[in-house]
Design a protein around this motif. Structure first.
Motif, PDB file in Angstrom:
ATOM      1  N   HIS A   1      29.363  42.670 -27.442  1.00 48.47           N
ATOM      2  CA  HIS A   1      29.656  43.794 -28.242  1.00 48.47           C
ATOM      3  C   HIS A   1      31.104  43.711 -28.651  1.00 48.47           C
ATOM      4  O   HIS A   1      31.927  43.547 -27.852  1.00 48.47           O
ATOM      5  N   LYS A   2      31.466  43.728 -30.003  1.00 45.60           N
ATOM      6  CA  LYS A   2      32.853  43.617 -30.648  1.00 45.60           C
ATOM      7  C   LYS A   2      33.242  45.128 -30.702  1.00 45.60           C
ATOM      8  O   LYS A   2      32.560  46.042 -31.028  1.00 45.60           O
ATOM      9  N   VAL A   3      34.659  45.283 -30.121  1.00 48.76           N
ATOM     10  CA  VAL A   3      35.250  46.499 -30.166  1.00 48.76           C
ATOM     11  C   VAL A   3      36.565  46.242 -31.178  1.00 48.76           C
ATOM     12  O   VAL A   3      37.440  45.492 -30.921  1.00 48.76           O
ATOM     13  N   GLU A   4      36.290  47.035 -32.535  1.00 41.43           N
ATOM     14  CA  GLU A   4      37.485  46.839 -33.363  1.00 41.43           C
ATOM     15  C   GLU A   4      38.201  48.134 -33.373  1.00 41.43           C
ATOM     16  O   GLU A   4      39.180  48.193 -34.200  1.00 41.43           O
ATOM     17  N   ASP A   5      37.767  49.021 -32.818  1.00 43.86           N
ATOM     18  CA  ASP A   5      38.371  50.658 -33.064  1.00 43.86           C
ATOM     19  C   ASP A   5      39.056  51.260 -31.628  1.00 43.86           C
ATOM     20  O   ASP A   5      38.946  52.233 -31.742  1.00 43.86           O
ATOM     21  N   ASP A   6      39.738  50.443 -31.181  1.00 42.28           N
ATOM     22  CA  ASP A   6      40.138  50.903 -29.711  1.00 42.28           C
ATOM     23  C   ASP A   6      41.544  51.292 -30.245  1.00 42.28           C
ATOM     24  O   ASP A   6      42.460  50.711 -30.475  1.00 42.28           O
ATOM     25  N   GLU A   7      41.679  52.660 -30.095  1.00 37.20           N
ATOM     26  CA  GLU A   7      43.033  53.267 -30.624  1.00 37.20           C
ATOM     27  C   GLU A   7      44.087  53.140 -29.737  1.00 37.20           C
ATOM     28  O   GLU A   7      45.259  53.030 -30.095  1.00 37.20           O
ATOM     29  N   ASN A   8      44.035  52.440 -28.664  1.00 41.74           N
ATOM     30  CA  ASN A   8      45.177  52.082 -27.586  1.00 41.74           C
ATOM     31  C   ASN A   8      45.438  50.789 -27.720  1.00 41.74           C
ATOM     32  O   ASN A   8      46.547  50.434 -27.064  1.00 41.74           O
ATOM     33  N   HIS A   9      44.688  49.814 -28.675  1.00 45.01           N
ATOM     34  CA  HIS A   9      45.143  48.568 -28.889  1.00 45.01           C
ATOM     35  C   HIS A   9      45.031  48.088 -30.280  1.00 45.01           C
ATOM     36  O   HIS A   9      44.172  48.588 -31.006  1.00 45.01           O
ATOM     37  N   ASP A  10      46.135  47.048 -30.808  1.00 44.71           N
ATOM     38  CA  ASP A  10      45.992  46.397 -31.910  1.00 44.71           C
ATOM     39  C   ASP A  10      45.199  45.335 -32.211  1.00 44.71           C
ATOM     40  O   ASP A  10      44.982  45.053 -33.234  1.00 44.71           O
ATOM     41  N   PHE A  11      44.479  44.945 -31.397  1.00 45.06           N
ATOM     42  CA  PHE A  11      43.569  43.661 -31.469  1.00 45.06           C
ATOM     43  C   PHE A  11      42.386  44.255 -31.081  1.00 45.06           C
ATOM     44  O   PHE A  11      41.694  45.166 -30.541  1.00 45.06           O
ATOM     45  N   THR A  12      41.280  43.217 -31.368  1.00 46.57           N
ATOM     46  CA  THR A  12      39.860  43.328 -31.298  1.00 46.57           C
ATOM     47  C   THR A  12      39.547  42.486 -30.085  1.00 46.57           C
ATOM     48  O   THR A  12      40.115  41.657 -29.778  1.00 46.57           O
ATOM     49  N   TYR A  13      38.439  43.077 -29.547  1.00 48.66           N
ATOM     50  CA  TYR A  13      37.900  42.159 -28.358  1.00 48.66           C
ATOM     51  C   TYR A  13      36.438  42.304 -28.329  1.00 48.66           C
ATOM     52  O   TYR A  13      35.827  43.108 -28.827  1.00 48.66           O
ATOM     53  N   THR A  14      35.786  41.287 -27.431  1.00 47.71           N
ATOM     54  CA  THR A  14      34.350  41.402 -27.378  1.00 47.71           C
ATOM     55  C   THR A  14      33.951  41.192 -25.934  1.00 47.71           C
ATOM     56  O   THR A  14      34.514  40.457 -25.259  1.00 47.71           O
ATOM     57  N   PHE A  15      32.900  42.018 -25.547  1.00 49.59           N
ATOM     58  CA  PHE A  15      32.220  41.845 -24.256  1.00 49.59           C
ATOM     59  C   PHE A  15      31.182  40.874 -24.357  1.00 49.59           C
ATOM     60  O   PHE A  15      30.401  41.284 -25.321  1.00 49.59           O
ATOM     61  N   ALA A  16      31.197  39.847 -23.701  1.00 50.47           N
ATOM     62  CA  ALA A  16      30.137  38.897 -23.861  1.00 50.47           C
ATOM     63  C   ALA A  16      29.488  38.495 -22.538  1.00 50.47           C
ATOM     64  O   ALA A  16      30.262  38.425 -21.525  1.00 50.47           O
ATOM     65  N   ASN A  17      28.259  38.397 -22.469  1.00 50.03           N
ATOM     66  CA  ASN A  17      27.499  38.119 -21.225  1.00 50.03           C
ATOM     67  C   ASN A  17      26.707  36.963 -21.383  1.00 50.03           C
ATOM     68  O   ASN A  17      25.993  36.722 -22.417  1.00 50.03           O
TER      69      ASN A  17
END
Length: 165
Positions: free
Chosen positions: A143-159
């Motif tokens: 699950h890629k997160v691009e819209d986190d208002e608290n951070h300027d970077f994208t991150y991905t939860f990966a299992n």
């Protein structure tokens, strides 16, 4: 065997700085960590234990892996060898939560990885998650997160699950 490694890394597998601090403090990642590990057995190294702001981690059975015979940790069980971790993993669902040395010692025995991949390079990284061959792992969920208002970077939860050999 049930050994899961859970970590948040930068692009180069960095997890911590020279002072033993995590590279990232992402609220969603912290909630993810808490949800995944609550009610479970968590194994960490002494340096990770020392870095915890609250000890032991609540609602989890805490274990500290250390070769220091004199080390004590109130609220945690001390493990003295990798074999003890492996035996624990035969009886319980175990989450390895750090640090770099412990991940390195147990990566070949893990059956699952729960990673938060932060899509940046942190030049302060001095502690790293071990390199792992993605050919040995099957991506189960991401699950890629691009819209986190608290951070300027994208991150991905990966299992990931280890592929059958």
């Amino acid at each position: 065997m049930s050994i899961t490694m859970i970590a948040c890394t930068d692009i180069n597998n960095g997890i911590g700085d020279a002072d033993g601090n995590l590279l990232f403090h992402i609220e969603r990642d912290m909630k993810h960590f808490k949800s995944a590990t609550s009610g479970k057995h968590v194994v960490m190294g002494r340096k990770t234990w020392d870095s915890l702001p609250k000890k032991p981690l609540p609602k989890r059975k805490n274990y500290v892996l250390t070769m220091d015979e004199k080390f004590e940790a109130e609220g945690a069980t001390i493990l003295r060898s990798i074999d003890e971790v492996l035996e624990l993993g035969k009886k319980h669902e175990v989450f390895v939560i750090g640090g770099g040395e412990i991940y390195g010692q147990l990566i070949d025995d893990a059956d699952r990885l729960m990673m938060t991949h932060v899509h940046v390079v942190d030049n302060n990284a001095r502690v790293h998650f071990p390199d792992y061959d993605l050919k040995q792992w099957k991506l189960i969920k991401a699950h890629k997160v691009e819209d986190d208002e608290n951070h300027d970077f994208t991150y991905t939860f990966a299992n990931y699950k280890r592929r059958d050999t």
